[in-house]
Design a protein around this motif. Structure first.
Motif, PDB file in Angstrom:
ATOM      1  N   GLU A   1       0.809  -1.232   0.000  1.00  0.00           N
ATOM      2  CA  GLU A   1       0.000   0.000   0.000  1.00  0.00           C
ATOM      3  C   GLU A   1       0.835   1.272   0.000  1.00  0.00           C
ATOM      4  O   GLU A   1       0.482   2.248  -0.638  1.00  0.00           O
ATOM      5  CB  GLU A   1      -0.941   0.010   1.206  1.00  0.00           C
ATOM      6  CG  GLU A   1      -2.155  -0.848   1.023  1.00  0.00           C
ATOM      7  CD  GLU A   1      -3.109  -0.708   2.179  1.00  0.00           C
ATOM      8  OE1 GLU A   1      -3.245   0.407   2.726  1.00  0.00           O
ATOM      9  OE2 GLU A   1      -3.731  -1.720   2.548  1.00  0.00           O
ATOM     10  N   GLN A   2       1.929   1.286   0.748  1.00  0.00           N
ATOM     11  CA  GLN A   2       2.768   2.474   0.876  1.00  0.00           C
ATOM     12  C   GLN A   2       3.913   2.489  -0.133  1.00  0.00           C
ATOM     13  O   GLN A   2       4.747   3.373  -0.116  1.00  0.00           O
ATOM     14  CB  GLN A   2       3.345   2.576   2.292  1.00  0.00           C
ATOM     15  CG  GLN A   2       2.304   2.589   3.381  1.00  0.00           C
ATOM     16  CD  GLN A   2       1.417   3.813   3.324  1.00  0.00           C
ATOM     17  OE1 GLN A   2       1.886   4.904   3.031  1.00  0.00           O
ATOM     18  NE2 GLN A   2       0.147   3.637   3.586  1.00  0.00           N
TER      19      GLN A   2
ATOM     20  N   SER B   1       8.454   0.656   2.859  1.00  0.00           N
ATOM     21  CA  SER B   1       7.673   1.408   3.828  1.00  0.00           C
ATOM     22  C   SER B   1       6.997   0.463   4.808  1.00  0.00           C
ATOM     23  O   SER B   1       6.490  -0.585   4.443  1.00  0.00           O
ATOM     24  CB  SER B   1       6.608   2.249   3.123  1.00  0.00           C
ATOM     25  OG  SER B   1       5.791   2.868   4.078  1.00  0.00           O
TER      26      SER B   1
ATOM     27  N   GLY C   1       4.608   1.857   6.743  1.00  0.00           N
ATOM     28  CA  GLY C   1       3.422   2.645   7.075  1.00  0.00           C
ATOM     29  C   GLY C   1       3.757   3.881   7.885  1.00  0.00           C
ATOM     30  O   GLY C   1       3.077   4.891   7.801  1.00  0.00           O
TER      31      GLY C   1
ATOM     32  N   SER D   1       8.577   5.058   1.784  1.00  0.00           N
ATOM     33  CA  SER D   1       9.324   4.092   0.991  1.00  0.00           C
ATOM     34  C   SER D   1      10.497   4.807   0.334  1.00  0.00           C
ATOM     35  O   SER D   1      10.500   6.023   0.200  1.00  0.00           O
ATOM     36  CB  SER D   1       8.416   3.453  -0.056  1.00  0.00           C
ATOM     37  OG  SER D   1       7.818   4.434  -0.860  1.00  0.00           O
TER      38      SER D   1
END
Length: 122
Positions: free
Chosen positions: A53-54, A102, A104, A108
């Motif tokens: 996601e990140q 990353s 969260g 990243s």
């Protein structure tokens, strides 16, 4: 003599600071070059991989002779699409950066550069 010595010392320090390598936090960036042959009326899809996601990817240096040059992301999988200008034949390239790592809480970082080199023919 004292002024001359001070000047040499200053120039030494300036050279030392100017030559200092940028901080990488120990991370190594992988560079992958891929040669692709394509007809000017075709489209190429290049799988960049799966990203959290990140994490993600972006175009760092855009191709010069394209009708389509974009990254699409579906369900975490990133795919780069390239379609050259119909009238173009010759070399073209794009540079894509991949960002990973990353958790969260931290951003990243750039870990890989994909350089796609296209040979476009009619």
């Amino acid at each position: 003599m004292k002024k001359k010595l001070s000047l040499y010392f200053f120039l030494f320090l300036l050279g030392f600071v100017a030559c200092k390598k940028p901080k990488t936090d120990g991370k190594v960036i992988t560079i992958q070059r891929t040669q692709i042959s394509i007809n000017s009326d075709s489209t190429v899809k290049y799988l960049l991989g799966d990203f959290g996601e990140q994490e993600g990817c972006s175009i760092l240096q855009q191709a010069a002779h394209y009708d389509i040059s974009s990254i699409d992301r579906t369900a975490g999988t990133a795919i780069y699409t390239y379609k050259p200008n119909a009238a173009y034949s010759g070399k073209d390239s794009v540079e894509i950066g991949e960002y990973r790592g990353s958790d969260g809480a931290s951003p990243s970082v750039l870990t890989k550069k994909d350089i796609l080199i296209f040979t476009v023919t009619h």
